[in-house]
Design a protein around this motif. Structure first.
Motif, short mmCIF file in Angstrom:
data_model
loop_
_atom_site.label_atom_id
_atom_site.label_comp_id
_atom_site.label_asym_id
_atom_site.label_seq_id
_atom_site.Cartn_x
_atom_site.Cartn_y
_atom_site.Cartn_z
N GLU A 275 -1.46 2.51 -7.89
CA GLU A 275 -0.97 3.79 -7.36
C GLU A 275 0.42 4.11 -7.89
N PRO B 247 6.98 6.68 4.31
CA PRO B 247 5.92 5.99 3.56
C PRO B 247 6.35 5.74 2.09
N LYS C 202 -3.91 0.50 -4.07
CA LYS C 202 -4.83 0.82 -2.98
C LYS C 202 -6.25 0.51 -3.44
N ARG D 163 4.62 6.08 -0.61
CA ARG D 163 4.12 7.05 -1.58
C ARG D 163 5.11 8.17 -1.90
N ASN D 164 6.04 8.43 -0.94
CA ASN D 164 7.00 9.51 -1.15
C ASN D 164 8.12 9.12 -2.12
N ASP E 3 0.65 3.62 1.82
CA ASP E 3 0.80 4.10 3.20
C ASP E 3 1.76 3.24 4.02
N GLN E 4 2.18 2.11 3.47
CA GLN E 4 3.13 1.27 4.20
C GLN E 4 4.51 1.91 4.19
N THR E 5 5.38 1.42 5.06
CA THR E 5 6.72 1.98 5.18
C THR E 5 7.66 1.36 4.14
N SER F 279 0.85 -1.19 0.00
CA SER F 279 0.00 0.00 0.00
C SER F 279 0.89 1.24 0.00
#
Length: 415
Positions: A328, A346, A323, A348-349, A301-303, A299
């Motif tokens: 994503e 995260p 997601k 996403r970054n 949002d995971q690390t 996801s």
């Protein structure tokens, strides 16, 4: 060799064997063997006949091209020969189809019906019988008292009908000689009509050009028939008019109107060259048949720590970021900097939000082409709503390709 020998046209016969197989192509590999065979066959067969052309042109008849305005006439000859060729082909196969529908009539009796009809025609017009070369020779001798204009027009149509009933009913015969003679009847008729307006054009010249243009069009072998025409009449003096009329007749008659039903368009359509021109196997295998559906994903949002563990566990260099089932992005090891806190950063970054994707309906050939430009070595297979279906890489493509090869080999072995 046989055609070149019988018709005293060794070069044209050799070319015909390579051109007549296709409407728009040549069997180039057969050309040299055909020339050798034709030379040998002609040398032996024509020896008793002193190697003279099939048709004799009287010495007082001078053939040649010296008036450019004659090209207008030869253009018209090509058009009429092409239209006449369409009639010849359609009548020929129309009568053949008529006899094929006679299911209740024995196939051994059908030739008798054809012979009866031809015999009735011959009772009134015996000129339709046999090869007909003798009547063509009479035209070349300018013996037109035996073949007046009205008779030539009638014979043009009746020769087509007689040939069609002979072969269409199952009788024995060819189409080359009848085609040449039918074209000669048409050419002589045209020559008689136009001679008063173009006195420099001899009926013999128009006859030669028309008979070659006529059969060159219906046989879809214009080049070889053109060469054969010059050899059969003993000279190249009419080569330019022959080129014009035969080319025009070829196009006017159309690609679909060939007297040889087994002719195919080109080498690509030939069963003999099927493997040579077949579509690449990869073009027939879809991405949906090759993709990996049990792909690793994380996801956004995971690390990064969790993502790296997922990547190492899958033994790949990247992981899909999704997601709620929707794409994503893609996170690759190369895109993760070393000086960050993996436990608190995260995904996403650091992910690529616009990775390369492909539809499951694409073929693996296109997938391979895209993969060759993608550093990650992985394509994400997505649906119309950007839902992730799976991933495909080099290994999956190779596996799908090998499966298809094995399938085709089994099919071939079963045939």
């Amino acid at each position: 060799a046989g055609i070149g020998s019988i018709f005293m046209a060794p070069l044209g016969g050799a070319l015909l064997s390579t051109e007549i197989l296709y409407r728009q192509d040549f069997e180039v590999e057969a050309l040299i063997p055909a020339i050798i065979a034709s030379v040998v066959g002609y040398s032996i067969f024509a020896y008793p006949f002193h190697y003279v052309p099939l048709f004799t042109i009287p010495q007082n008849t001078i053939l040649g091209f010296s008036h450019p305005e004659a090209l207008v006439v030869y253009l018209l000859v090509g058009v009429l020969a092409g239209l006449g060729g369409i009639l010849y082909v359609r009548v020929f196969y129309g009568i053949q189809k008529l006899f094929s529908r006679m299911k209740r009539v024995s196939k051994y009796f059908r030739p008798a019906i054809g012979a009866l009809i031809v015999g009735i025609i011959a009772m009134f017009f015996p000129e339709v019988l046999g090869l007909g070369y003798g009547w063509v020779q009479q035209i070349f001798y300018n013996n037109l008292v035996l073949l007046p204009l009205y008779l030539l027009i009638i014979l043009f149509f009746l020769k087509i009908v007689a040939t069609s009933f002979t072969i269409g009913s199952g009788g024995s015969g060819g189409v080359f000689a009848p085609g040449i003679v039918t074209g000669a009847f048409m050419g002589a008729a045209i020559g008689i009509v136009i001679h008063p307006f173009f006195p420099f054009l001899d009926v013999t010249e128009v006859t030669i050009v028309c008979m070659i243009a006529f059969f060159g069009g219906v046989s879809k072998a214009p080049i070889s028939v053109l060469i054969m025409g010059t050899e059969m009449t003993g000279g190249f003096a009419l080569f330019l008019p022959l080129m014009l009329s035969t080319t025009v007749a070829y196009f006017v008659s159309g690609m679909k109107n060939s007297i040889y039903s087994a002719q195919v368009k080109d080498r690509a359509a030939s069963p003999a060259h099927k493997l040579e021109y077949d579509r690449p196997i990869m073009d027939d295998v879809l991405v949906s048949d090759a993709l990996r559906s049990d792909y690793p994903f994380v996801s956004p949002d995971q690390t990064l720590k969790e993502a790296i563990e997922s990547i190492r566990g899958s033994k790949t260099k990247s992981v899909v970021v999704r997601k709620h089932g929707k794409l994503e992005g893609l996170l690759s090891l190369e895109e993760i900097p070393r000086d960050v806190d993996y436990s608190n950063s995260p995904v996403r970054n650091y992910m690529n939000p616009n990775p390369e994707t492909i539809s499951p309906d694409e073929n693996i050939h296109n997938a391979l082409d895209i993969l060759s430009r993608v550093p990650s070595g992985k394509l994400i297979v997505v649906g119309k709503e950007r839902e992730v279906i799976g991933t495909v890489g080099f290994a999956e493509i190779a596996d799908a390709y090998n499966r298809e090869i094995r399938r085709l080999k089994k099919l071939k072995a079963a045939q």
